[in-house]
Design a protein around this motif. Structure first.
Motif, PDB file in Angstrom:
ATOM      1  N   GLU A 137      63.530  38.030  42.962  1.00 55.36           N
ATOM      2  CA  GLU A 137      63.603  37.731  44.030  1.00 55.36           C
ATOM      3  C   GLU A 137      62.633  38.042  44.966  1.00 55.36           C
ATOM      4  O   GLU A 137      61.673  39.243  44.567  1.00 55.36           O
ATOM      5  N   THR A 138      61.632  37.976  45.750  1.00 56.75           N
ATOM      6  CA  THR A 138      60.544  37.865  46.780  1.00 56.75           C
ATOM      7  C   THR A 138      61.444  39.296  47.786  1.00 56.75           C
ATOM      8  O   THR A 138      62.316  39.650  48.037  1.00 56.75           O
ATOM      9  N   GLY A 139      60.217  39.724  47.885  1.00 57.64           N
ATOM     10  CA  GLY A 139      61.234  41.475  48.096  1.00 57.64           C
ATOM     11  C   GLY A 139      62.265  42.709  47.779  1.00 57.64           C
ATOM     12  O   GLY A 139      61.903  43.561  48.303  1.00 57.64           O
ATOM     13  N   ARG A 140      62.056  42.097  46.317  1.00 53.55           N
ATOM     14  CA  ARG A 140      63.374  42.900  45.638  1.00 53.55           C
ATOM     15  C   ARG A 140      61.429  43.713  44.462  1.00 53.55           C
ATOM     16  O   ARG A 140      61.750  43.197  43.206  1.00 53.55           O
ATOM     17  N   PRO A 141      61.860  44.991  44.832  1.00 55.51           N
ATOM     18  CA  PRO A 141      60.301  45.332  43.402  1.00 55.51           C
ATOM     19  C   PRO A 141      61.686  45.513  42.071  1.00 55.51           C
ATOM     20  O   PRO A 141      63.004  45.501  41.930  1.00 55.51           O
ATOM     21  N   PHE A 142      60.815  45.231  41.195  1.00 54.28           N
ATOM     22  CA  PHE A 142      61.487  45.066  39.483  1.00 54.28           C
ATOM     23  C   PHE A 142      60.221  45.332  38.904  1.00 54.28           C
ATOM     24  O   PHE A 142      58.961  45.294  38.721  1.00 54.28           O
ATOM     25  N   GLU A 143      60.715  46.289  37.509  1.00 49.93           N
ATOM     26  CA  GLU A 143      59.825  46.829  36.620  1.00 49.93           C
ATOM     27  C   GLU A 143      59.550  45.920  35.853  1.00 49.93           C
ATOM     28  O   GLU A 143      60.536  45.783  34.769  1.00 49.93           O
ATOM     29  N   PRO A 144      58.966  45.877  35.205  1.00 49.14           N
ATOM     30  CA  PRO A 144      58.567  44.283  33.898  1.00 49.14           C
ATOM     31  C   PRO A 144      58.717  45.433  33.189  1.00 49.14           C
ATOM     32  O   PRO A 144      58.590  46.500  32.637  1.00 49.14           O
ATOM     33  N   MET A 145      59.967  44.723  31.656  1.00 51.80           N
ATOM     34  CA  MET A 145      60.068  45.620  30.711  1.00 51.80           C
ATOM     35  C   MET A 145      58.868  45.452  29.548  1.00 51.80           C
ATOM     36  O   MET A 145      58.433  44.029  28.894  1.00 51.80           O
ATOM     37  N   LEU A 146      59.246  45.868  28.590  1.00 56.43           N
ATOM     38  CA  LEU A 146      58.531  45.603  27.326  1.00 56.43           C
ATOM     39  C   LEU A 146      59.153  44.911  26.393  1.00 56.43           C
ATOM     40  O   LEU A 146      59.875  45.373  26.253  1.00 56.43           O
ATOM     41  N   PRO A 147      58.503  44.303  25.106  1.00 56.79           N
ATOM     42  CA  PRO A 147      59.171  43.415  24.405  1.00 56.79           C
ATOM     43  C   PRO A 147      60.999  44.714  23.518  1.00 56.79           C
ATOM     44  O   PRO A 147      62.016  44.371  23.177  1.00 56.79           O
ATOM     45  N   ASP A 148      60.059  46.324  24.211  1.00 53.76           N
ATOM     46  CA  ASP A 148      61.293  46.589  22.542  1.00 53.76           C
ATOM     47  C   ASP A 148      62.484  47.726  23.972  1.00 53.76           C
ATOM     48  O   ASP A 148      63.239  48.459  23.569  1.00 53.76           O
ATOM     49  N   ALA A 149      62.360  46.906  25.248  1.00 54.04           N
ATOM     50  CA  ALA A 149      63.201  47.347  26.384  1.00 54.04           C
ATOM     51  C   ALA A 149      62.795  48.823  27.102  1.00 54.04           C
ATOM     52  O   ALA A 149      63.375  48.574  27.774  1.00 54.04           O
ATOM     53  N   THR A 150      61.502  49.150  26.501  1.00 56.85           N
ATOM     54  CA  THR A 150      61.621  50.470  26.549  1.00 56.85           C
ATOM     55  C   THR A 150      60.711  49.710  28.025  1.00 56.85           C
ATOM     56  O   THR A 150      60.187  48.997  28.717  1.00 56.85           O
ATOM     57  N   PRO A 151      60.378  51.281  29.548  1.00 59.63           N
ATOM     58  CA  PRO A 151      59.775  50.375  30.919  1.00 59.63           C
ATOM     59  C   PRO A 151      58.419  50.112  30.423  1.00 59.63           C
ATOM     60  O   PRO A 151      57.743  50.666  29.537  1.00 59.63           O
ATOM     61  N   SER A 152      57.551  49.112  31.354  1.00 60.20           N
ATOM     62  CA  SER A 152      55.915  48.993  31.213  1.00 60.20           C
ATOM     63  C   SER A 152      56.371  50.311  31.817  1.00 60.20           C
ATOM     64  O   SER A 152      54.069  50.711  31.635  1.00 60.20           O
ATOM     65  N   GLY A 153      56.030  51.139  32.838  1.00 67.65           N
ATOM     66  CA  GLY A 153      55.334  52.109  33.889  1.00 67.65           C
ATOM     67  C   GLY A 153      54.629  51.227  35.303  1.00 67.65           C
ATOM     68  O   GLY A 153      54.319  51.803  36.222  1.00 67.65           O
ATOM     69  N   LEU A 154      55.524  50.054  35.367  1.00 67.03           N
ATOM     70  CA  LEU A 154      53.788  48.999  36.359  1.00 67.03           C
ATOM     71  C   LEU A 154      55.879  48.715  37.369  1.00 67.03           C
ATOM     72  O   LEU A 154      56.888  48.555  37.514  1.00 67.03           O
ATOM     73  N   GLU A 155      55.405  48.953  38.641  1.00 61.94           N
ATOM     74  CA  GLU A 155      56.347  48.265  40.142  1.00 61.94           C
ATOM     75  C   GLU A 155      56.060  47.304  40.257  1.00 61.94           C
ATOM     76  O   GLU A 155      54.754  46.965  40.968  1.00 61.94           O
ATOM     77  N   VAL A 156      56.511  46.210  40.376  1.00 64.62           N
ATOM     78  CA  VAL A 156      56.593  44.383  41.099  1.00 64.62           C
ATOM     79  C   VAL A 156      56.723  44.113  42.540  1.00 64.62           C
ATOM     80  O   VAL A 156      58.331  44.058  42.063  1.00 64.62           O
ATOM     81  N   VAL A 157      56.420  43.746  43.413  1.00 65.48           N
ATOM     82  CA  VAL A 157      56.908  43.339  44.580  1.00 65.48           C
ATOM     83  C   VAL A 157      56.075  42.098  44.805  1.00 65.48           C
ATOM     84  O   VAL A 157      54.951  41.872  45.102  1.00 65.48           O
ATOM     85  N   ALA A 158      57.427  40.654  44.583  1.00 64.94           N
ATOM     86  CA  ALA A 158      56.895  39.080  44.695  1.00 64.94           C
ATOM     87  C   ALA A 158      57.273  39.494  46.422  1.00 64.94           C
ATOM     88  O   ALA A 158      58.075  39.165  46.880  1.00 64.94           O
ATOM     89  N   PHE A 159      56.553  37.932  47.030  1.00 68.94           N
ATOM     90  CA  PHE A 159      56.322  38.101  48.580  1.00 68.94           C
ATOM     91  C   PHE A 159      56.117  36.747  48.874  1.00 68.94           C
ATOM     92  O   PHE A 159      54.678  36.877  47.980  1.00 68.94           O
ATOM     93  N   ALA A 160      56.488  35.752  49.837  1.00 73.96           N
ATOM     94  CA  ALA A 160      56.168  34.447  50.045  1.00 73.96           C
ATOM     95  C   ALA A 160      54.688  34.650  50.612  1.00 73.96           C
ATOM     96  O   ALA A 160      54.863  35.523  51.578  1.00 73.96           O
ATOM     97  N   VAL A 161      53.892  33.634  50.742  1.00 69.83           N
ATOM     98  CA  VAL A 161      53.341  33.482  51.046  1.00 69.83           C
ATOM     99  C   VAL A 161      52.734  32.255  52.178  1.00 69.83           C
ATOM    100  O   VAL A 161      53.049  31.575  51.652  1.00 69.83           O
ATOM    101  N   PRO A 162      52.846  32.092  53.067  1.00 65.46           N
ATOM    102  CA  PRO A 162      52.374  30.507  53.408  1.00 65.46           C
ATOM    103  C   PRO A 162      51.156  29.498  52.232  1.00 65.46           C
ATOM    104  O   PRO A 162      50.411  29.776  51.570  1.00 65.46           O
ATOM    105  N   GLY A 163      51.709  28.540  51.962  1.00 68.60           N
ATOM    106  CA  GLY A 163      51.288  27.580  50.749  1.00 68.60           C
ATOM    107  C   GLY A 163      51.950  26.907  50.914  1.00 68.60           C
ATOM    108  O   GLY A 163      52.620  26.023  51.213  1.00 68.60           O
ATOM    109  N   LYS A 164      51.991  25.888  49.746  1.00 70.17           N
ATOM    110  CA  LYS A 164      52.794  24.544  48.984  1.00 70.17           C
ATOM    111  C   LYS A 164      52.810  24.709  47.443  1.00 70.17           C
ATOM    112  O   LYS A 164      52.262  25.187  46.727  1.00 70.17           O
ATOM    113  N   GLY A 165      53.772  23.574  47.285  1.00 67.25           N
ATOM    114  CA  GLY A 165      54.772  23.228  46.257  1.00 67.25           C
ATOM    115  C   GLY A 165      53.120  22.599  45.050  1.00 67.25           C
ATOM    116  O   GLY A 165      52.583  22.329  45.274  1.00 67.25           O
TER     117      GLY A 165
END
Length: 307
Positions: A137-165
């Protein structure tokens, strides 16, 4: 955080297979000018890696990038723990099909982009038991996980930018519905241990005041460099659309990326998703000189960026 530019070109790569423009002619003759289609790899620990978009050239990019090779002694292994998609264009998703050989990883994308994958049965070659599809979801931070379900150490925030489909959906119903946001995302990725953040925008049609505020002071920005001038494809006889009509801001001009993102205190600025028509790809061009004077870089494939 470690960041590798796997590919810096827009759709079709450089040279494009059927193009005889000045840039492609030069790239056919000079391997140093060649670029594969845009994808970025990043890691918090140098061992487990996440991709930003999976280009059609992904297999070639993995072969050329030792960090992404299977570990020694393993019969089947990949250090790629996940793929984060910023849009549903062919040059962002087609590489997923090269990852169908039974290794676990997760796909992170907006629900609109996941709907595109769901609507095209060819992506069913990726067994969802091994390759889960996780909506972001845009604006909601998440941590992508490793395949064994351990934390990756990264936090990602997605945000909408002007563009097109995606262009292949023009004139057709969108599998994810017609809501305005979701087709074009920027990403802010933070190393949770150092709190350093980078920004990745492989497509952006316009720089808004809100976007300027978000990007100000960043240590690294990887930004849409599709065209040098808005009417570039038309002027070169290569197409009928402007950059804006394709959802991409020009590098140059009063409203272009160079001017709009000047004086924001961004330490390193790299253009990615650069179209084969863009003269800034040529090392001896006036456009390349202008890019470099403004403090931007045109990265070669395989460039690892120091933070």
């Amino acid at each position: 955080m470690r960041v590798v530019v796997l590919g810096a070109a827009a759709g079709g790569g450089v040279p494009q297979w059927n193009c005889g423009c000045a840039v492609c002619r030069a790239a056919f003759a000079d391997p140093a000018l060649r670029r594969t289609q845009a994808s970025i790899a990043l890691s918090a620990d140098g061992v487990n890696w996440f991709l930003i978009n999976a280009s059609p050239d992904l297999r070639q990019q993995i072969v050329a990038t030792p960090q992404l090779h299977p570990k020694p002694g393993a019969l089947r292994h990949s250090p790629i723990a996940g793929v984060i998609l910023t849009n549903g264009e062919v040059d962002a998703v087609a590489g997923l099909l090269s990852m169908r050989e039974g290794s676990p990883f997760a796909i992170y994308a907006h629900a609109k982009v996941l709907a595109i994958l769901q609507a095209n049965s060819i992506f069913n070659v990726l067994d969802e038991k091994l390759v889960p599809r996780r909506p972001i979801e845009t604006g909601r931070p998440f941590e992508p996980m490793l395949p064994d379900a351990t934390p990756s150490g990264l936090e990602v925030v997605a945000f909408a930018v002007p563009g097109k489909g995606a262009w292949y959906l023009e004139g057709r119903p969108h599998p994810g519905g017609e809501a305005a946001d979701g087709d074009t995302l920027g990403l802010t990725i933070t190393d949770k241990s150092t709190r350093q953040s980078i920004h990745v925008l492989t497509a952006c049609a316009r720089v808004t005041d809100d976007l300027k505020a978000r990007l100000a002071g960043a240590p690294l920005l990887l930004f849409d460099g599709t065209v040098w001038r808005d009417d570039e494809l038309i002027a070169a006889g290569l197409g009928a659309k402007t950059g804006q009509a394709m959802g991409h801001i020009a590098m140059s001009g009063a409203d272009g990326a160079i001017a709009a993102l000047d004086c924001l205190g961004i330490a390193q600025k790299l253009f990615v998703h650069i179209n084969n028509s863009n003269p800034a790809l040529l090392c001896d061009s006036a456009e390349r000189a202008a890019v470099e004077r403004a403090g931007w870089q045109i990265p070669a494939d395989g460039t690892e960026v120091a933070l």
